[in-house]
Design a protein around this motif. Sequence first.
Motif, mmCIF file in Angstrom:
data_model
loop_
_atom_site.group_PDB
_atom_site.id
_atom_site.type_symbol
_atom_site.label_atom_id
_atom_site.label_comp_id
_atom_site.label_asym_id
_atom_site.label_seq_id
_atom_site.Cartn_x
_atom_site.Cartn_y
_atom_site.Cartn_z
ATOM 1 N N THR A 31 0.794 -1.027 -0.052
ATOM 2 C CA THR A 31 -0.076 0.177 -0.035
ATOM 3 C C THR A 31 0.941 1.199 0.010
ATOM 4 O O THR A 31 0.366 2.397 0.370
ATOM 5 N N TYR A 32 2.122 1.139 -0.549
ATOM 6 C CA TYR A 32 2.984 2.333 -0.749
ATOM 7 C C TYR A 32 2.726 3.052 -1.948
ATOM 8 O O TYR A 32 3.534 3.296 -2.557
ATOM 9 N N LEU A 33 1.473 3.807 -1.859
ATOM 10 C CA LEU A 33 0.957 4.512 -3.110
ATOM 11 C C LEU A 33 0.176 5.731 -2.560
ATOM 12 O O LEU A 33 -0.386 5.779 -1.576
ATOM 13 N N ASN A 34 0.904 6.718 -3.055
ATOM 14 C CA ASN A 34 0.152 8.276 -2.682
ATOM 15 C C ASN A 34 -0.410 8.865 -3.916
ATOM 16 O O ASN A 34 -0.151 8.662 -4.891
ATOM 17 N N TYR A 49 -2.299 9.209 1.289
ATOM 18 C CA TYR A 49 -1.139 8.423 1.461
ATOM 19 C C TYR A 49 -1.356 7.191 2.062
ATOM 20 O O TYR A 49 -2.330 6.872 2.405
ATOM 21 N N ALA A 50 -0.320 6.352 1.790
ATOM 22 C CA ALA A 50 -0.432 4.892 2.184
ATOM 23 C C ALA A 50 -1.838 4.291 1.583
ATOM 24 O O ALA A 50 -2.584 3.413 2.324
ATOM 25 N N ARG A 53 -5.187 6.576 3.163
ATOM 26 C CA ARG A 53 -5.103 7.593 4.455
ATOM 27 C C ARG A 53 -5.224 9.038 3.844
ATOM 28 O O ARG A 53 -4.350 9.434 2.995
ATOM 29 N N GLN A 89 1.784 8.117 -6.907
ATOM 30 C CA GLN A 89 3.403 7.972 -6.490
ATOM 31 C C GLN A 89 3.502 6.856 -5.854
ATOM 32 O O GLN A 89 3.013 6.693 -4.612
ATOM 33 N N SER A 91 5.804 4.841 -3.223
ATOM 34 C CA SER A 91 7.168 4.843 -2.212
ATOM 35 C C SER A 91 7.317 3.773 -1.567
ATOM 36 O O SER A 91 7.998 3.486 -0.522
ATOM 37 N N THR A 94 13.131 3.377 -3.483
ATOM 38 C CA THR A 94 13.751 4.358 -4.367
ATOM 39 C C THR A 94 14.356 3.832 -5.651
ATOM 40 O O THR A 94 14.576 2.704 -5.430
ATOM 41 N N PHE A 96 11.507 6.897 -6.153
ATOM 42 C CA PHE A 96 10.037 7.127 -5.983
ATOM 43 C C PHE A 96 9.781 7.468 -7.515
ATOM 44 O O PHE A 96 10.553 8.188 -8.091
ATOM 45 N N TRP B 49 11.524 12.202 -9.689
ATOM 46 C CA TRP B 49 12.280 12.311 -8.108
ATOM 47 C C TRP B 49 13.701 12.384 -8.523
ATOM 48 O O TRP B 49 14.286 11.305 -9.232
ATOM 49 N N HIS B 105 4.478 7.803 7.366
ATOM 50 C CA HIS B 105 3.374 7.325 8.203
ATOM 51 C C HIS B 105 2.868 6.274 7.852
ATOM 52 O O HIS B 105 2.575 5.843 6.493
ATOM 53 N N TRP B 106 2.284 5.331 8.617
ATOM 54 C CA TRP B 106 1.783 3.985 8.112
ATOM 55 C C TRP B 106 2.764 3.264 7.079
ATOM 56 O O TRP B 106 2.384 2.582 6.317
ATOM 57 N N SER B 108 4.646 4.493 4.802
ATOM 58 C CA SER B 108 4.601 4.925 3.603
ATOM 59 C C SER B 108 5.371 6.394 3.397
ATOM 60 O O SER B 108 4.923 7.483 4.369
ATOM 61 N N ASP B 109 6.225 6.675 2.560
ATOM 62 C CA ASP B 109 6.806 7.853 2.544
ATOM 63 C C ASP B 109 6.200 8.806 1.689
ATOM 64 O O ASP B 109 5.456 8.174 0.368
ATOM 65 N N TYR B 110 5.802 9.894 1.899
ATOM 66 C CA TYR B 110 5.062 10.702 0.901
ATOM 67 C C TYR B 110 5.475 12.198 1.097
ATOM 68 O O TYR B 110 6.111 12.741 2.144
ATOM 69 N N PHE B 111 5.213 13.031 0.097
ATOM 70 C CA PHE B 111 5.684 14.699 -0.025
ATOM 71 C C PHE B 111 4.463 15.194 0.444
ATOM 72 O O PHE B 111 3.373 15.704 -0.250
#
Lengths: 107, 124
Positions: A31-34, A49-50, A53, A89, A91, A94, A96, B49, B105-106, B108-111
């Motif tokens: 779930t590393y998706l924004n 995010y995530a 969220r 995106q 995450s 890398t 990213f 990135w 958070h949770w 996950s990296d986010y901007f």
Amino acid sequence: DIQMTQSPSSLSASVGDRVTITCRASQRISTYLNWYQQKPGKAPNLLIYAASRLQSGVPSRFSGSGSGTDFTLTISSLQPEDFAVYYCQQSYITPFTFGPGTKVDIK
Amino acid sequence: QVQLQQSGPGLVKPSQTLSLTCAISGDSVSSNSAGWDWIRQSPSRGLEWLGRTYYRSKRYIDYAESVKSRITIDTDTSKNQFSLQLNSVTPEDTAIYYCARDSTHWGSDYFDYWGQGTPVTVSS
């Protein structure tokens, strides 16, 4: 590198419509998706995010779902200020990487 | 409230070095819970990135392979800012360059915070 794709590349919709944008990763990313929204002349703005969220301050009409390789961003009732370009995106690792964007404009 | 203020020239000659700075307010470049990234955007390459720096008891730096031989990201703790240097630029490096805060958070990296963007043109 993980490749991100989005569909559609653009869509036309009316105020009040329910809009769904999909994002696919070239490999599983949990779930590393924004999700970001970008308006002309501005930096991208974090929405989700995530995968699911909701970022603080973002209206609850925005929601995200998915895991693995397939994700969706849903706008439950499109508002005039939502006409913009939307990017996913990953995450997971890398570098990213971002999707190519989905432009939402007025029908 | 975190704010990122970018500065640097908007025009760079081919083969020269692109240099940008991002001044941080409301957070610290030495934070153990954030990273500080550079991202660029162009019509041909989309959002790309470039790299990041972060502290987790010691300083770490990650670079994208596409620019790894030409890029340096550095920090200045006395001024609470970080910088981007990209060497040997070509017209393909023409883009809007953004600095951004990278939070986690949770898992996950986010901007979550971005600079205002600096349009950079590589041209003689």
